[in-house]
Design a protein around this motif. Sequence first.
Motif, PDB file in Angstrom:
ATOM      1  N   VAL A  94      27.994 -42.397   7.788  1.00 48.83           N
ATOM      2  CA  VAL A  94      29.412 -42.258   8.101  1.00 48.83           C
ATOM      3  C   VAL A  94      30.064 -41.295   7.118  1.00 48.83           C
ATOM      4  CG1 VAL A  94      31.607 -43.487   8.310  1.00 48.83           C
ATOM      5  CG2 VAL A  94      29.482 -44.565   9.093  1.00 48.83           C
ATOM      6  N   VAL A  95      29.682 -41.421   5.848  1.00 49.54           N
ATOM      7  CA  VAL A  95      30.210 -40.545   4.807  1.00 49.54           C
ATOM      8  C   VAL A  95      29.851 -39.095   5.097  1.00 49.54           C
ATOM      9  CG1 VAL A  95      30.124 -39.979   2.348  1.00 49.54           C
ATOM     10  CG2 VAL A  95      30.138 -42.381   3.102  1.00 49.54           C
ATOM     11  N   LEU A  96      28.571 -38.899   5.491  1.00 46.78           N
ATOM     12  CA  LEU A  96      28.125 -37.535   5.776  1.00 46.78           C
ATOM     13  C   LEU A  96      28.844 -36.954   6.993  1.00 46.78           C
ATOM     14  CD1 LEU A  96      24.278 -37.903   5.177  1.00 46.78           C
ATOM     15  CD2 LEU A  96      25.962 -36.805   3.683  1.00 46.78           C
ATOM     16  N   ALA A  97      29.112 -37.788   7.971  1.00 43.81           N
ATOM     17  CA  ALA A  97      29.727 -37.294   9.198  1.00 43.81           C
ATOM     18  C   ALA A  97      31.215 -37.002   9.027  1.00 43.81           C
ATOM     19  CB  ALA A  97      29.521 -38.307  10.324  1.00 43.81           C
ATOM     20  N   PHE A  98      31.921 -37.814   8.234  1.00 41.82           N
ATOM     21  CA  PHE A  98      33.369 -37.671   8.175  1.00 41.82           C
ATOM     22  C   PHE A  98      33.924 -37.525   6.758  1.00 41.82           C
ATOM     23  CE2 PHE A  98      32.461 -39.970  12.071  1.00 41.82           C
ATOM     24  CZ  PHE A  98      33.180 -39.233  13.003  1.00 41.82           C
ATOM     25  N   GLY A  99      33.069 -37.688   5.751  1.00 47.93           N
ATOM     26  CA  GLY A  99      33.546 -37.563   4.386  1.00 47.93           C
ATOM     27  C   GLY A  99      34.361 -38.743   3.912  1.00 47.93           C
ATOM     28  N   LYS A 100      34.422 -39.785   4.674  1.00 48.23           N
ATOM     29  CA  LYS A 100      35.140 -41.006   4.336  1.00 48.23           C
ATOM     30  C   LYS A 100      34.297 -42.186   4.797  1.00 48.23           C
ATOM     31  CE  LYS A 100      39.119 -39.359   2.766  1.00 48.23           C
ATOM     32  NZ  LYS A 100      39.748 -39.742   1.478  1.00 48.23           N
ATOM     33  N   PRO A 101      34.382 -43.334   4.158  1.00 51.43           N
ATOM     34  CA  PRO A 101      35.102 -43.666   2.935  1.00 51.43           C
ATOM     35  C   PRO A 101      34.382 -43.200   1.682  1.00 51.43           C
ATOM     36  CG  PRO A 101      33.947 -45.575   3.739  1.00 51.43           C
ATOM     37  CD  PRO A 101      33.725 -44.477   4.752  1.00 51.43           C
ATOM     38  N   ASP A 102      34.783 -43.736   0.524  1.00 53.26           N
ATOM     39  CA  ASP A 102      34.214 -43.350  -0.760  1.00 53.26           C
ATOM     40  C   ASP A 102      32.781 -43.839  -0.861  1.00 53.26           C
ATOM     41  OD1 ASP A 102      33.540 -42.787  -3.327  1.00 53.26           O
ATOM     42  OD2 ASP A 102      35.199 -43.889  -4.256  1.00 53.26           O
ATOM     43  N   PRO A 103      31.772 -42.944  -0.908  1.00 51.87           N
ATOM     44  CA  PRO A 103      30.375 -43.385  -0.915  1.00 51.87           C
ATOM     45  C   PRO A 103      30.001 -44.175  -2.159  1.00 51.87           C
ATOM     46  CG  PRO A 103      30.543 -41.037  -1.370  1.00 51.87           C
ATOM     47  CD  PRO A 103      31.893 -41.481  -0.945  1.00 51.87           C
ATOM     48  N   SER A 104      30.670 -43.960  -3.265  1.00 55.06           N
ATOM     49  CA  SER A 104      30.311 -44.668  -4.495  1.00 55.06           C
ATOM     50  C   SER A 104      30.594 -46.151  -4.423  1.00 55.06           C
ATOM     51  CB  SER A 104      31.082 -44.068  -5.682  1.00 55.06           C
ATOM     52  OG  SER A 104      32.483 -44.309  -5.528  1.00 55.06           O
ATOM     53  N   LYS A 105      31.426 -46.564  -3.488  1.00 54.39           N
ATOM     54  CA  LYS A 105      31.791 -47.970  -3.377  1.00 54.39           C
ATOM     55  C   LYS A 105      31.123 -48.682  -2.213  1.00 54.39           C
ATOM     56  CE  LYS A 105      36.383 -47.177  -5.363  1.00 54.39           C
ATOM     57  NZ  LYS A 105      37.849 -47.316  -5.156  1.00 54.39           N
ATOM     58  N   THR A 106      30.361 -47.938  -1.426  1.00 54.17           N
ATOM     59  CA  THR A 106      29.888 -48.558  -0.185  1.00 54.17           C
ATOM     60  C   THR A 106      28.384 -48.534   0.008  1.00 54.17           C
ATOM     61  OG1 THR A 106      30.179 -46.474   0.987  1.00 54.17           O
ATOM     62  CG2 THR A 106      32.037 -47.996   0.977  1.00 54.17           C
ATOM     63  N   THR A 107      27.702 -47.484  -0.365  1.00 53.62           N
ATOM     64  CA  THR A 107      26.315 -47.344   0.038  1.00 53.62           C
ATOM     65  C   THR A 107      25.398 -48.361  -0.623  1.00 53.62           C
ATOM     66  OG1 THR A 107      26.004 -45.679  -1.680  1.00 53.62           O
ATOM     67  CG2 THR A 107      26.571 -44.900   0.522  1.00 53.62           C
ATOM     68  N   ALA A 108      25.702 -48.797  -1.830  1.00 53.61           N
ATOM     69  CA  ALA A 108      24.808 -49.726  -2.525  1.00 53.61           C
ATOM     70  C   ALA A 108      24.718 -51.063  -1.819  1.00 53.61           C
ATOM     71  CB  ALA A 108      25.282 -49.921  -3.969  1.00 53.61           C
ATOM     72  N   SER A 109      25.822 -51.528  -1.230  1.00 53.94           N
ATOM     73  CA  SER A 109      25.826 -52.856  -0.604  1.00 53.94           C
ATOM     74  C   SER A 109      25.503 -52.818   0.875  1.00 53.94           C
ATOM     75  CB  SER A 109      27.194 -53.515  -0.809  1.00 53.94           C
ATOM     76  OG  SER A 109      28.202 -52.739  -0.181  1.00 53.94           O
ATOM     77  N   SER A 110      25.387 -51.634   1.463  1.00 52.03           N
ATOM     78  CA  SER A 110      25.209 -51.571   2.914  1.00 52.03           C
ATOM     79  C   SER A 110      23.823 -51.994   3.361  1.00 52.03           C
ATOM     80  CB  SER A 110      25.496 -50.150   3.405  1.00 52.03           C
ATOM     81  OG  SER A 110      24.498 -49.253   2.916  1.00 52.03           O
ATOM     82  N   ARG A 111      22.902 -52.175   2.439  1.00 50.20           N
ATOM     83  CA  ARG A 111      21.542 -52.578   2.799  1.00 50.20           C
ATOM     84  C   ARG A 111      21.365 -54.096   2.849  1.00 50.20           C
ATOM     85  NH1 ARG A 111      21.436 -47.857  -0.003  1.00 50.20           N
ATOM     86  NH2 ARG A 111      20.009 -46.213   0.725  1.00 50.20           N
ATOM     87  N   ALA A 112      22.349 -54.840   2.401  1.00 50.58           N
ATOM     88  CA  ALA A 112      22.284 -56.306   2.438  1.00 50.58           C
ATOM     89  C   ALA A 112      23.052 -56.819   3.653  1.00 50.58           C
ATOM     90  CB  ALA A 112      22.879 -56.888   1.160  1.00 50.58           C
ATOM     91  N   PHE A 113      22.579 -57.928   4.203  1.00 53.69           N
ATOM     92  CA  PHE A 113      23.255 -58.520   5.360  1.00 53.69           C
ATOM     93  C   PHE A 113      23.262 -60.029   5.233  1.00 53.69           C
ATOM     94  CE2 PHE A 113      18.784 -57.871   6.527  1.00 53.69           C
ATOM     95  CZ  PHE A 113      18.419 -59.141   6.948  1.00 53.69           C
ATOM     96  N   SER A 114      24.221 -60.637   5.898  1.00 51.99           N
ATOM     97  CA  SER A 114      24.260 -62.107   5.927  1.00 51.99           C
ATOM     98  C   SER A 114      23.451 -62.651   7.096  1.00 51.99           C
ATOM     99  CB  SER A 114      25.701 -62.601   6.002  1.00 51.99           C
ATOM    100  OG  SER A 114      26.358 -62.062   7.145  1.00 51.99           O
ATOM    101  N   ARG A 115      23.391 -61.871   8.203  1.00 49.31           N
ATOM    102  CA  ARG A 115      22.571 -62.303   9.343  1.00 49.31           C
ATOM    103  C   ARG A 115      22.162 -61.106  10.181  1.00 49.31           C
ATOM    104  NH1 ARG A 115      22.131 -63.906  14.618  1.00 49.31           N
ATOM    105  NH2 ARG A 115      20.931 -65.846  14.960  1.00 49.31           N
ATOM    106  N   LEU A 116      20.905 -61.130  10.612  1.00 52.31           N
ATOM    107  CA  LEU A 116      20.345 -60.148  11.543  1.00 52.31           C
ATOM    108  C   LEU A 116      19.597 -60.914  12.607  1.00 52.31           C
ATOM    109  CD1 LEU A 116      19.371 -57.298  12.477  1.00 52.31           C
ATOM    110  CD2 LEU A 116      17.487 -57.551  10.844  1.00 52.31           C
TER     111      LEU A 116
END
Length: 510
Positions: free
Chosen positions: A375-397
């Motif tokens: 999403v960051v690469l496509a639109f430059g938003k939101p702030d990647p420093s605050k989001t990418t580290a946690s995007s690999r964890a999930f509560s349910r799949l």
Amino acid sequence: MRRALLIAALVLLALVAAIGLVARRMLDREAVRSALEQQASAVIGHPVKVASVDWALSMRPRLVLSSIRVGEPPAITVDRIELSTGLRALLSKRVAGAGIVVSGSHLTLPLPIAFAADTPPAPGGAADPAGGATAFAIDSIDRISLEDIELDAHGRRLRLDLESSLEGDRLTVSSLRLQSDRTKVTARGDMISLEQRQGAFTATADPLDLDELLAIASGLSGPRPPATSSAPATQARVAAQPPLDVRVNIEAPRGRIVGIDFANLATTLALTRGGVTLEPFAVGVFDGKLTGRLHLDTTTTSPQTALSAEVAALDAARLAAFAGSSGVLTGRLSGQVVLGASGTTAANVFETARGRAAVGVTDGTMPGLDLVGPVVLAFGKPDPSKTTASSRAFSRLGGTFTLANGVLQSTDLSLTSRDVDLSGRGTLRVVGAVADVHADLTLSEALSAQAGRDLVRYARQGSRVVLPAIITGPLASPTVFIDIRAAAQRALRNEMEDQIKKAFGRFKKP
């Protein structure tokens, strides 16, 4: 005194000689061997060959058969059968209080013969095939011992040793041992009725290769090869066999099934004509638990396996590693599974597995999957420093899945995480864990609030940003592609909705 002893010895020798003459007339070796071959072949419906018959005379005579072969090619080979019985009963052509020891045998399952009880003996003894006097009748057998018996079914081989006794129609098994390099089973119980083929046993195993046990069990319950005898009596006897009903309560603290290590198996194995069932079936696998029902249909050449089960808290990382995709997933998997497969080996099962499942993995990660970075690469938003580290964890799949030809397919795939939710459809090729997923990515409200005006314009849905995405490639390092074209179409739809709302608002004004 010496003279009395000498006379007694001479009398005893004379008695033994007289008995020997009588027994020799009754037990002519060649006549007995030929009669046994003819009677056994007629009963079994396959040629039976006995290399030699011998006997030893004492107060408890022994009859010894050597090198027995059943079938052509032989499905059963026996090195030695020894029968001992009382002399008085033997002279009366009856077997009472007897002992039978069978040693050094090889049996290829399924056997081409019916159980002995399927052919009740003629009154007073089995009929002589020559049409003369009857042969020996069996009253009771105090000891039936099987030593070093090799069972061979579907390429699985186990050694059987057994101690038992026969009283009327009931076979009491005091000790049964079944073992290979990966299996050690001890059991005891009763064939309550040999004629009705009903039995009940208890068994413990440590360890237990369940694949080996099921192969032997399926060989015992599966269809027999056709008898070579075309005699109507033989065919009618086979067709009229009573149902097989043998139940074994089994406990095993450790073992393997289709290559998977398990712990604390507890089940009841039901052996019936044409099938083997484990129910209830409870076992610990992948640090979790599986409970349900396992059935093998043995009416076909290749046994058909059917599993319906509930799985609870399986270690998803260990399951993925077992499937050959180490490191792609963590968490705990639970749900319901219904699967079917063909064959008796792990390779056959995996190649032919098919079915459906409703499962979910909780509190996990997918180390190779980053949903926010694209999403960051496509639109430059939101702030990647605050989001990418946690995007690999999930509560349910999770989702509902179908499995066929090595491919998992789902139309309601979903993922819930702190930053991104996913919903969509797709496939996962089991070998290599290769995904092809089309889904909507819904950013959290916090991330949606950080999004730029263009991103919101393109993809808002209520208070959250929703973007169509395509996820392809191996799960270890998948490619996530934001579908800009689909996003633009959604933006156009959003713009039209806004214009309609504004027009409707103006129309309502006085």
